[in-house]
Design a protein around this motif. Structure first.
Motif, mmCIF file in Angstrom:
data_model
loop_
_atom_site.group_PDB
_atom_site.id
_atom_site.type_symbol
_atom_site.label_atom_id
_atom_site.label_comp_id
_atom_site.label_asym_id
_atom_site.label_seq_id
_atom_site.Cartn_x
_atom_site.Cartn_y
_atom_site.Cartn_z
ATOM 1 N N ARG A 73 0.831 -1.217 0.000
ATOM 2 C CA ARG A 73 0.000 0.000 0.000
ATOM 3 C C ARG A 73 0.856 1.254 0.000
ATOM 4 N NH1 ARG A 73 -4.476 -1.879 4.382
ATOM 5 N NH2 ARG A 73 -5.757 -3.106 2.965
ATOM 6 N N ASP A 74 1.934 1.252 0.787
ATOM 7 C CA ASP A 74 2.829 2.413 0.835
ATOM 8 C C ASP A 74 3.470 2.668 -0.531
ATOM 9 O OD1 ASP A 74 2.238 2.803 3.482
ATOM 10 O OD2 ASP A 74 4.048 1.771 4.228
ATOM 11 N N ARG A 75 3.931 1.607 -1.191
ATOM 12 C CA ARG A 75 4.523 1.779 -2.525
ATOM 13 C C ARG A 75 3.499 2.303 -3.517
ATOM 14 N NH1 ARG A 75 7.354 -3.538 -1.974
ATOM 15 N NH2 ARG A 75 5.602 -4.319 -3.182
ATOM 16 N N ALA A 76 2.261 1.809 -3.435
ATOM 17 C CA ALA A 76 1.211 2.275 -4.352
ATOM 18 C C ALA A 76 0.895 3.743 -4.104
ATOM 19 C CB ALA A 76 -0.048 1.426 -4.186
ATOM 20 N N SER A 77 0.811 4.151 -2.835
ATOM 21 C CA SER A 77 0.519 5.567 -2.554
ATOM 22 C C SER A 77 1.683 6.456 -2.992
ATOM 23 C CB SER A 77 0.207 5.775 -1.075
ATOM 24 O OG SER A 77 1.330 5.480 -0.288
ATOM 25 N N GLU A 82 3.718 10.456 -6.873
ATOM 26 C CA GLU A 82 4.687 10.819 -7.917
ATOM 27 C C GLU A 82 3.977 11.146 -9.227
ATOM 28 O OE1 GLU A 82 8.323 11.716 -9.491
ATOM 29 O OE2 GLU A 82 7.887 11.210 -7.403
ATOM 30 N N TYR A 83 2.984 10.348 -9.569
ATOM 31 C CA TYR A 83 2.210 10.595 -10.792
ATOM 32 C C TYR A 83 1.485 11.941 -10.720
ATOM 33 C CZ TYR A 83 -1.523 10.188 -14.210
ATOM 34 O OH TYR A 83 -2.396 10.438 -15.225
ATOM 35 N N GLN A 84 0.842 12.212 -9.577
ATOM 36 C CA GLN A 84 0.141 13.486 -9.424
ATOM 37 C C GLN A 84 1.100 14.667 -9.481
ATOM 38 O OE1 GLN A 84 -2.015 12.896 -5.786
ATOM 39 N NE2 GLN A 84 -3.774 11.982 -6.851
ATOM 40 N N GLU A 89 3.130 19.341 -12.523
ATOM 41 C CA GLU A 89 4.225 20.057 -13.187
ATOM 42 C C GLU A 89 3.930 20.245 -14.674
ATOM 43 O OE1 GLU A 89 7.624 17.678 -12.341
ATOM 44 O OE2 GLU A 89 7.794 18.409 -10.272
ATOM 45 N N TYR A 90 3.412 19.226 -15.316
ATOM 46 C CA TYR A 90 3.078 19.316 -16.741
ATOM 47 C C TYR A 90 2.014 20.384 -16.974
ATOM 48 C CZ TYR A 90 1.243 18.004 -21.308
ATOM 49 O OH TYR A 90 0.809 18.027 -22.597
#
Length: 167
Positions: A73-77, A82-84, A89-90
């Motif tokens: 769960r921690d890795r997924a969050s 990171e994606y958000q 930034e984009y």
């Protein structure tokens, strides 16, 4: 009405005397009976998954997976965050800020509330010009007519565009 044993008895004028057939050419009752009589492939031919299954090691692996659940769960969050961040930034790279200064002349977008209903869809989409009198917060502007009469509420920059006078 004709009575046929084992079939639904519909009047001949109102519908079929037997159930409709599926795409495989069987009615639902026949398909169900055929399904029950079919021999599953696992009975005759065993799969690698069934051969390699051990109840004790399976339960142990399930416990390990439950222990690691918080880490997953921690890795997924972290990946979501990171994606958000990349998407933010984009977006911020491509956004172009528009700012108006006090005294600029602007046109105001005609909304359904301010549109004259007699003009229909061919009426003007912008009205004005108006003068910017006050900048209250980012993107919110107070306007007045060229005669000096203030408009009752502030307008967002989305509904305004700069007015360029012809020389």
């Amino acid at each position: 009405m004709r009575r046929v044993p084992g079939r639904r008895n519909y009047p001949t004028c109102c519908g079929p005397t037997e159930p409709r057939k599926n795409s495989n050419g069987r009615n639902p009752i026949q398909a169900y009976i055929w399904h029950l009589s079919a021999i599953p492939t696992e009975v005759g031919v065993t799969s690698i998954r069934r051969e390699a299954f051990h109840d004790k090691s399976n339960n142990q692996q399930l416990r390990v997976n439950l222990d690691c659940l918080d880490e997953v769960r921690d890795r997924a969050s972290d990946r979501i965050a990171e994606y958000q961040k990349k998407m933010t930034e984009y977006y911020n790279r491509r956004v172009r800020l528009r700012r108006l200064h006090v005294g600029d002349l602007v046109l105001r977008k005609v909304t359904t509330a301010t549109r004259n209903s007699t003009q229909g869809k061919l009426g003007p989409t912008w009205e004005g010009p108006y003068r910017v009198t006050h900048y209250s917060r980012q993107g919110s502007y107070h306007l007045e007519t060229l005669d000096g009469k203030a408009l009752p509420r502030p307008w967002n920059i989305e509904h305004l565009k700069k007015y360029h006078q012809k020389v």
